[in-house]
Scaffold this motif. Structure first.
Motif, PDB file in Angstrom:
ATOM      1  N   HIS A  92       0.823  -1.211   0.000  1.00  0.00           N
ATOM      2  CA  HIS A  92       0.000   0.000   0.000  1.00  0.00           C
ATOM      3  C   HIS A  92       0.861   1.268   0.000  1.00  0.00           C
ATOM      4  N   ILE A 127       3.240   7.344  -6.091  1.00  0.00           N
ATOM      5  CA  ILE A 127       2.238   7.706  -7.109  1.00  0.00           C
ATOM      6  C   ILE A 127       2.917   7.826  -8.471  1.00  0.00           C
ATOM      7  N   GLU A 139       5.010   4.266  -9.559  1.00  0.00           N
ATOM      8  CA  GLU A 139       4.182   3.157 -10.049  1.00  0.00           C
ATOM      9  C   GLU A 139       2.991   3.623 -10.889  1.00  0.00           C
ATOM     10  N   SER A 140       3.007   4.883 -11.288  1.00  0.00           N
ATOM     11  CA  SER A 140       1.915   5.448 -12.105  1.00  0.00           C
ATOM     12  C   SER A 140       0.548   5.172 -11.493  1.00  0.00           C
ATOM     13  N   ARG A 141       0.457   5.384 -10.197  1.00  0.00           N
ATOM     14  CA  ARG A 141      -0.830   5.192  -9.530  1.00  0.00           C
ATOM     15  C   ARG A 141      -1.795   6.295  -9.937  1.00  0.00           C
ATOM     16  N   MET A 168      -5.062   8.902  -2.437  1.00  0.00           N
ATOM     17  CA  MET A 168      -4.595   7.512  -2.526  1.00  0.00           C
ATOM     18  C   MET A 168      -4.927   6.758  -1.245  1.00  0.00           C
ATOM     19  N   HIS A 195       5.570  -4.680  -7.192  1.00  0.00           N
ATOM     20  CA  HIS A 195       4.508  -3.772  -7.630  1.00  0.00           C
ATOM     21  C   HIS A 195       3.907  -4.189  -8.966  1.00  0.00           C
ATOM     22  N   GLU A 237      -1.148  -2.754  -7.124  1.00  0.00           N
ATOM     23  CA  GLU A 237      -1.260  -2.328  -8.524  1.00  0.00           C
ATOM     24  C   GLU A 237      -1.925  -3.386  -9.415  1.00  0.00           C
ATOM     25  N   GLU A 265      -6.374  -3.475  -8.402  1.00  0.00           N
ATOM     26  CA  GLU A 265      -7.166  -2.260  -8.257  1.00  0.00           C
ATOM     27  C   GLU A 265      -7.204  -1.779  -6.806  1.00  0.00           C
ATOM     28  N   TYR A 266      -6.071  -1.959  -6.097  1.00  0.00           N
ATOM     29  CA  TYR A 266      -5.900  -1.449  -4.735  1.00  0.00           C
ATOM     30  C   TYR A 266      -6.882  -2.079  -3.757  1.00  0.00           C
TER      31      TYR A 266
END
Length: 169
Positions: free
Chosen positions: A10, A18, A21-23, A31, A132, A147, A150-151
């Motif tokens: 997390h 962010i 990992e291109s969150r 987030m 990740h 990742e 979908e979290y």
């Protein structure tokens, strides 16, 4: 009947993740809130969650605030970013159990933070995080990093059914 869930990485409170990992979040607060909401949307208070490491970069008070809002009995397997804090620190913030070493679950699944070496002839599956958005090839690895899911924590049945499907191919 209670369920068992798995999730990792997390990185609550870690703004850099962010971009790394291109969150899909604009801020750390967004987030954190989305990840807590998605956890609580599937995990009930009577469920168990194995968190496979790298939970929070926040201080003790803020980490405890997050842990205490999350449903379920929470078992943390320490990740590389968690190890700077003592096992007792994680228990103090609200985890029900904290493991410094891998766990063998149902005599078949190795629960670890970092992927472990798995010979392709071994009949076991390594459920892990750490990498990740990347994914190890082969039926011996199952990445539960946020990742990939979908979290949202995923159930043991999702992992088991995916492993069985891979073996049938």
């Amino acid at each position: 009947m209670s369920k068992v869930f798995f999730i990792s990485d997390h990185h609550f409170g870690h703004g850099g993740i962010i971009d790394f990992e291109s969150r899909p979040f604009k801020t750390v607060d967004e987030m954190n809130q989305v990840m807590m909401d998605r956890w609580n949307a599937v995990v009930l208070p009577e469920d168990k969650v194995f968190h496979l490491g790298d939970f929070s970069f926040l201080n003790k008070e803020k980490t405890a605030n997050i842990v205490n809002q999350l449903h379920g009995y929470k078992h943390l397997i320490l990740g590389n970013h968690d190890r700077g804090r003592a096992r007792s620190w994680w228990l103090d913030v609200g985890f029900d159990e904290v493991s410094e070493h891998p766990i063998i679950y149902k005599d078949f699944f190795f629960l670890t933070h970092e992927p472990m070496y798995m010979n392709k002839h071994m009949p076991y599956v390594n459920v892990h995080g750490h990498i990740h958005g990347q994914k190890y090839e082969g039926k011996n690895y199952f990445n539960v990093s946020v990742e990939h899911w979908e979290y949202t924590p995923i159930t043991f049945e999702q992992i088991r059914d995916s492993v069985v499907a891979d073996e049938e191919q």
